[in-house]
Scaffold this motif. Structure first.
Motif, mmCIF file in Angstrom:
data_model
loop_
_atom_site.group_PDB
_atom_site.id
_atom_site.type_symbol
_atom_site.label_atom_id
_atom_site.label_comp_id
_atom_site.label_asym_id
_atom_site.label_seq_id
_atom_site.Cartn_x
_atom_site.Cartn_y
_atom_site.Cartn_z
ATOM 1 N N ALA A 169 0.869 -1.211 -0.105
ATOM 2 C CA ALA A 169 0.002 -0.046 0.166
ATOM 3 C C ALA A 169 0.868 1.450 0.190
ATOM 4 C CB ALA A 169 -0.944 -0.095 1.114
ATOM 5 N N ARG A 170 0.578 2.420 -0.707
ATOM 6 C CA ARG A 170 1.303 3.491 -0.722
ATOM 7 C C ARG A 170 0.435 4.593 -0.642
ATOM 8 N NH1 ARG A 170 5.331 3.528 -5.596
ATOM 9 N NH2 ARG A 170 6.563 4.620 -4.040
ATOM 10 N N ARG A 188 -5.453 13.076 -6.908
ATOM 11 C CA ARG A 188 -6.433 13.082 -7.906
ATOM 12 C C ARG A 188 -6.723 11.799 -8.817
ATOM 13 N NH1 ARG A 188 -5.393 17.323 -10.313
ATOM 14 N NH2 ARG A 188 -4.821 16.764 -12.508
ATOM 15 N N TYR A 189 -5.453 11.340 -9.139
ATOM 16 C CA TYR A 189 -5.582 10.028 -10.099
ATOM 17 C C TYR A 189 -5.695 8.737 -9.359
ATOM 18 C CZ TYR A 189 -4.017 12.466 -14.246
ATOM 19 O OH TYR A 189 -4.051 13.289 -15.566
ATOM 20 N N LEU A 190 -5.135 8.796 -8.034
ATOM 21 C CA LEU A 190 -5.502 7.761 -7.175
ATOM 22 C C LEU A 190 -6.924 7.597 -6.971
ATOM 23 C CD1 LEU A 190 -2.443 8.200 -4.899
ATOM 24 C CD2 LEU A 190 -2.913 6.098 -6.225
ATOM 25 N N ALA A 191 -7.623 8.629 -6.508
ATOM 26 C CA ALA A 191 -9.023 8.684 -6.184
ATOM 27 C C ALA A 191 -9.739 8.427 -7.412
ATOM 28 C CB ALA A 191 -9.295 10.169 -5.893
ATOM 29 N N ALA A 192 -9.370 8.608 -8.599
ATOM 30 C CA ALA A 192 -10.094 8.290 -9.708
ATOM 31 C C ALA A 192 -9.893 6.799 -10.082
ATOM 32 C CB ALA A 192 -9.600 8.884 -11.157
ATOM 33 N N ALA A 199 -8.244 0.395 -8.184
ATOM 34 C CA ALA A 199 -7.524 0.635 -6.934
ATOM 35 C C ALA A 199 -8.513 0.420 -5.513
ATOM 36 C CB ALA A 199 -6.493 1.538 -6.748
ATOM 37 N N THR A 200 -7.895 0.037 -4.463
ATOM 38 C CA THR A 200 -8.727 0.108 -3.039
ATOM 39 C C THR A 200 -7.971 1.239 -2.162
ATOM 40 O OG1 THR A 200 -7.594 -1.807 -2.213
ATOM 41 C CG2 THR A 200 -9.310 -2.229 -3.398
ATOM 42 N N MET A 201 -8.607 1.822 -1.316
ATOM 43 C CA MET A 201 -8.331 2.937 -0.374
ATOM 44 C C MET A 201 -8.405 2.206 0.952
ATOM 45 S SD MET A 201 -8.899 5.582 1.653
ATOM 46 C CE MET A 201 -10.538 6.094 1.105
ATOM 47 N N THR A 202 -7.502 2.365 1.896
ATOM 48 C CA THR A 202 -7.586 2.148 3.276
ATOM 49 C C THR A 202 -7.060 3.355 4.092
ATOM 50 O OG1 THR A 202 -5.729 0.958 3.250
ATOM 51 C CG2 THR A 202 -7.598 -0.374 2.906
ATOM 52 N N LEU A 203 -7.444 3.473 5.236
ATOM 53 C CA LEU A 203 -6.870 4.634 6.160
ATOM 54 C C LEU A 203 -6.027 3.847 7.143
ATOM 55 C CD1 LEU A 203 -10.175 6.432 6.979
ATOM 56 C CD2 LEU A 203 -8.308 7.126 5.166
ATOM 57 N N ARG A 204 -4.770 4.581 7.090
ATOM 58 C CA ARG A 204 -3.620 4.451 8.211
ATOM 59 C C ARG A 204 -3.543 5.599 9.051
ATOM 60 N NH1 ARG A 204 2.431 3.644 6.237
ATOM 61 N NH2 ARG A 204 2.291 5.686 6.170
ATOM 62 N N TYR A 205 -3.601 5.168 10.528
ATOM 63 C CA TYR A 205 -3.456 6.130 11.358
ATOM 64 C C TYR A 205 -2.240 6.359 12.201
ATOM 65 C CZ TYR A 205 -8.596 6.527 11.377
ATOM 66 O OH TYR A 205 -9.779 6.788 10.961
ATOM 67 N N GLN A 214 -4.140 5.264 1.970
ATOM 68 C CA GLN A 214 -3.077 4.319 1.402
ATOM 69 C C GLN A 214 -3.843 3.627 0.338
ATOM 70 O OE1 GLN A 214 0.240 3.184 3.109
ATOM 71 N NE2 GLN A 214 -0.130 5.424 3.298
ATOM 72 N N TYR A 215 -3.301 3.365 -0.866
ATOM 73 C CA TYR A 215 -3.869 2.577 -2.051
ATOM 74 C C TYR A 215 -3.088 1.560 -2.651
ATOM 75 C CZ TYR A 215 -6.081 7.276 -2.354
ATOM 76 O OH TYR A 215 -6.750 8.445 -2.022
ATOM 77 N N GLU A 216 -3.802 0.606 -3.207
ATOM 78 C CA GLU A 216 -3.399 -0.738 -3.504
ATOM 79 C C GLU A 216 -4.029 -1.029 -4.922
ATOM 80 O OE1 GLU A 216 -1.993 -4.045 -0.575
ATOM 81 O OE2 GLU A 216 -3.809 -3.132 0.449
ATOM 82 N N PRO A 217 -3.599 -1.568 -5.887
ATOM 83 C CA PRO A 217 -4.204 -1.807 -7.092
ATOM 84 C C PRO A 217 -5.213 -3.141 -6.795
ATOM 85 C CG PRO A 217 -1.647 -2.786 -7.334
ATOM 86 C CD PRO A 217 -1.999 -1.976 -6.161
ATOM 87 N N LEU A 218 -6.010 -3.390 -7.554
ATOM 88 C CA LEU A 218 -6.792 -4.537 -7.333
ATOM 89 C C LEU A 218 -6.487 -5.332 -8.349
ATOM 90 C CD1 LEU A 218 -10.558 -2.996 -7.370
ATOM 91 C CD2 LEU A 218 -9.440 -4.415 -5.434
#
Length: 222
Positions: A169-170, A188-192, A199-205, A214-218
């Motif tokens: 995840a990045r 912007r591109y990661l959100a798109a 891609a999927t998005m998770t939160l890191r505290y 944090q983003y990872e490809p599907l």
């Protein structure tokens, strides 16, 4: 890996379709069958995620077999009459590809299925209407949808490659630093990519208590 069973009455054709499938990243052929009965036994034994199914089988129509299955399936058949196409979708086919087709055409359907499968897995927490709508859009999309207005196809691919090649995840900041673009552009591109189901998005505290995206490809994203 997405496990696949290929069902076709012609063993040579089945082998070609199996070879096409094995070329697609994230997919693995578990076996081939040439009759409906062989398919039933192989599916029960190997429990695949996906069946690639011909309609013309010597002992049973593929569509009739499809109606028995609980496994996701894509029809690969020479039948083009509207009644057969409608019957296939009514029996549960997720997609329909007319023979003969190229390896690239099959790869498009498989990658679309991979995104659908990741967005709407067989098990997991409940989903809302937006999740369902997005999963259905992913299932019908081609392998690489055109970039929406205001976004570059080349930059989209660079961002996706940066995600896919790292294996973890990045954050938008990391992607921005690697590609030499602004953090806002990377975000912007990661959100798109997340919105498009690639891609999927998770939160890191962190220590500050403020969450970082944090983003990872599907699987199947290209």
């Amino acid at each position: 890996m997405i496990g696949v069973v290929v069902v076709d009455d012609d063993f040579r054709v089945a082998q070609v379709h199996a070879e096409f499938t094995d070329r697609v990243s994230g997919f693995r052929v578990l076996g081939t069958a040439h009759t409906a009965q062989q398919a039933r036994e192989l599916i029960a034994e190997r429990n695949p995620d996906l069946v690639l199914l011909d309609n013309y089988l010597p002992d049973h129509d593929g569509i009739a077999l499809l109606a028995e299955l609980e496994t996701d399936a894509i029809m690969l058949t020479a039948a083009t009459d509207p009644a057969t196409v409608r019957a296939a979708f009514a029996a549960g086919a997720l997609n329909y590809l007319v023979k003969p087709f190229t390896a690239e055409q099959l790869a498009e359907r498989l990658n679309a299925f991979a995104r659908f499968h990741a967005r709407l897995p067989v098990t997991g927490p409940g989903v809302d209407q937006e999740d369902i709508d997005r999963a259905m859009r992913l299932l019908r999309e081609g392998d690489r949808p055109a970039a929406p207005k205001g976004r570059s196809t080349q930059t989209t691919q660079l961002v996706l490659d940066a995600l896919r090649n790292d294996g973890r995840a990045r954050s938008a900041a990391e992607i921005a630093d690697e590609l030499g673009i602004s953090r806002a552009t990377a975000q912007r591109y990661l959100a798109a990519l997340t919105q498009d189901g690639q891609a999927t998005m998770t939160l890191r505290y962190g220590a500050s208590g403020r969450p970082e995206h944090q983003y990872e490809p599907l699987p199947g994203s290209r």
